[in-house]
Design a protein around this motif. Sequence first.
Motif, PDB file in Angstrom:
ATOM      1  N   ARG A   1       0.832  -1.199   0.000  1.00 44.20           N
ATOM      2  CA  ARG A   1       0.000   0.000   0.000  1.00 44.20           C
ATOM      3  C   ARG A   1       0.872   1.256   0.000  1.00 44.20           C
ATOM      4  O   ARG A   1       0.619   2.215  -0.729  1.00 44.20           O
ATOM      5  CB  ARG A   1      -0.918  -0.017   1.231  1.00 44.20           C
ATOM      6  N   GLN A   2       1.932   1.230   0.810  1.00 45.44           N
ATOM      7  CA  GLN A   2       2.800   2.415   0.871  1.00 45.44           C
ATOM      8  C   GLN A   2       3.541   2.621  -0.443  1.00 45.44           C
ATOM      9  O   GLN A   2       3.682   3.747  -0.911  1.00 45.44           O
ATOM     10  CB  GLN A   2       3.795   2.267   2.012  1.00 45.44           C
TER      11      GLN A   2
ATOM     12  N   THR B   1       1.027   4.079  -2.738  1.00 43.16           N
ATOM     13  CA  THR B   1       0.759   5.480  -2.423  1.00 43.16           C
ATOM     14  C   THR B   1       1.882   6.369  -2.938  1.00 43.16           C
ATOM     15  O   THR B   1       1.637   7.384  -3.593  1.00 43.16           O
ATOM     16  CB  THR B   1       0.635   5.656  -0.896  1.00 43.16           C
TER      17      THR B   1
END
Lengths: 110, 875
Positions: free
Chosen positions: B747-748, B751
């Motif tokens: 997810r990071q 992002t």
Amino acid sequence: VKSERLGEFEELSLLAICALADAAYGVAVQQHLEKLTFRPVSMGAVYASLERLERKGFVRSALTASTGVRGGKRKRIFRATATGRDVLRDVRRLREAMWRSIEQPKGGRA
Amino acid sequence: MTPRPPRLSRLLLAAAPFVRRRPEVADELQDLFEMRAAREGRRAAVRRYRANVLSVWLNAMLWTARPHPPEPSPSWRARMEQLLLDVRYAIRRMRAAPAVTAIAILTIALGVGANTAIFSIADAVLFRAAPFAEPDRIVNISEMDSNTPDSRFAVAYPTVLAWREHHDVVDTLATWKSGSAIVVERQPERVSVSMPSTGYFAVYGVRPLYGREFTDDDMKAGAEPVAIVSHAFWQKYFGGDPAAVGRPLHLADATPAIVGILPPDFALASAVYRPLQLGSLAASPLARQFPVVARLKAGVTIEQARAVLEPIARQLADPAERARRGMSIEPYTERTARYARPTLRVLAGAVAFVLLIACVNVAGLMFARGATRGREIALRVSLGAGRRRIVQQLLIESCILGIAGGAAGALAAWVSLNAIVAAVPLSLPATAEPTMDLRVLAFALGLSVACGVLFGLLPAWRLSHTELVPALGAGGRTPTPLPRRLSRSLIAIEIALTLVLVSGASLMIRSLSALYGVDKGFSPAGVITLEASPLRNEDATYRRYYDDLLDRVRALPGVQAAGAADTFPLGPSRSMTMASPADDPGAKPRGIVVTSVLPGFFESMRIALRAGRLIDDRDRSGTPKVAVMNESAARARYPAGGALGRQLKIGTDTIEIVGIVSDVRSKDLASQPEPELYRAYRQSTAGTALDGRTVGRSLALVVRTSGDPRALGPALREQAQATGEPALVQRVRPLDEWIGESARVTRQRTTLLVLLGALGLLLALIGVFGMTSYAVSQRTREIGVRVALGATARDIMRAVGGGAAAAIGLGVAAGLAATFWLTRTISSFLFEVKPADPISIGAAALLLGIAAGAAAYLPARRALRVDPVEALRVE
């Protein structure tokens, strides 16, 4: 151009260089001038004159190999260039023309 | 001896200014002096020498003072003054066009800021040495299988003992075991505990701030229990009181005396250190469970150490695998760097692309602005400015822009560094904290200047070729136009760079959505987990406690099912155990993940039963030992089927398989299901501490509720303390949070790449918009003429927008080629998406094409509104 003209001391120096042929280095030029003009000539004036002549393209200089004579130092030998010789000839022609104008005053042609 | 000229005169000559060929002059004057001295005597020679030196002085000065002296090259002072003038002029010009300046500075700030932040992280992780004395001598040693170079195994204890005797290559060599303990000084809290061997602290060159280190006597069985605590722990529990040394430390299962307190910069993870006391289980050469850290002897290379230590490890290894037993010696700093490098590389690449896009943008801006300066530059050239001066002036302007932007960027990076560090998917080592130090600032400065040169050189070079006559003659009204080919190239480059960024983001988005959508094999919605451990660490207490607690929890309103297990899917870490089939003694043992469960676990997790039965209340101690296998394990071990009823040997236990359940993504969402075996907790043996004591095994409860699982938390905590047995309760969390944790890295990464892609896209759109509108504004008159001659709206659009469209198309094509080549670098970040995934990349190209087309269309449309009369009246 003004800078292409030959000053009096420059003219003498250039003549000395021609006279000394392959041995024209600073001290020799100075000695030659002193001998013929019967007046003291400073080395500073000689150097400045030689440098101006070189800058104007009337002489070329080159360092010799060491000779082994008198400390055997390398010397900077000056030689007149073709332009230099032409200029000397022009000066001489001008002077002779001037002298002729004195010896044969105006109207001499008539 | 030859006479020498007077010394003062010689010095005077040496100091004469403006004399050319001074050594030759000095030599000749010396010759002359000697000649005269021989001929006329020394006095005369000296007099003449002095006169000559003086004449050299005078003539040289007169000569120099003449109207045609040799032209001196400008002095440093003059150059600096000129530079200063240029700088002031540049600043004046920048202030004259504040909007353009602000856009340029902002653009550069975004690019340089992003690069600076990533650099400061890379600097901390990769380059900044660990805060230990001579960190390059600290190495982690592990064994490996030479067939798989990436494998790393901990080491058997006999090997550790044999290695540490080799003082010819290692100064100190230590091992440790990790565990945890419950601190009961105040509110019970679980802390990490390290049990190091002697020499552990010496390896890092660390001495206790107060007290002493562990001695060999502390390691002996039956020694007085002692502990060393970390600086942070000491601050928290003892308020930094040096008198804590000698006091007892109250742990749930022991009360060791504190003998040492570590200094603050020893920031490795553990809070409490206890001496490594090994029971019988350590002696086996097969039990490879000891990590090794060592300080090499000064001057010993890793290869030298390997040459000595590897044969020892081989000799002690099991004969069967001796041949492929190898060892790995890694510098301490390399361990963190190895994991961080791929992520940092991709991030650095992405921010570099953003910076390049920014530079192209500003170059376009400078061109457009520079084009209107044709007249000014022509004027300066006609007043005698050389091309070098013009280029210098223009480059200084762009460098000042670059530095101003870079300063703003560095400031932004500094302000947001903590947020960026938190967003970067790296577990940074505790010892490497990213900061804005001098090196980072130097990097930012260098980058800014490089940007300034990069985006300034091309416009400067072009403008310095300004043709005088047309530029001056046109009255300055028609600026030298930005050549169309150039502005189109800039657009194409920008689009190509952006497509790579946007494609990367698009691939990550698809990966993330695939990751969230993957079939986990269980249903996390409505499930809450908690870890509870009675403080009294006895096997019987633990067993009683969990039965009691589960009964209480099941009675709570809203609870549909409740069970317990020592670990749960996507929960804290788990390890493999070797198991061999009991009915086939010749078969090789194979690894399987073993979980002990209490009834209700499968129902709470909704792990589906495929065959047989689940673990239930029938399975108590004394009944035949049973287990449930997952489908992966069943398929791998019994490809022909018929797993039910078969028996496995695990350690000393023989276990019958009574059921088969569906596969579960247990390790993390991205990993394929592992072979798993679920045993009955009530039938499993008690835990064993390192010192051989029998202890309880902690369990985690998994509770399914019909309502919001979070709302159940307080009631669960209350029940965990209501059994009459004091207990530590921690990590009361919905299962969804654990899943989010498992997807965190992806997810990071997503992002970050999406943010950088968006940043690049925004910059590119600004660039396309800016360059197209500039082109339109330059062609107003031409468009007016065309309209006057009867061109239709379509003709005008084709004339104006055609070039931009072609540039965008070219950029997309070039970008696609680059993308297919570059996305391989993020292949290890992707989940179930190929790096050349046509859907992701196609979507990215489509998005970019449409967005860039719109950015070019908006200003092109303005061309339609050109009033021919107005446009021609300008002339």
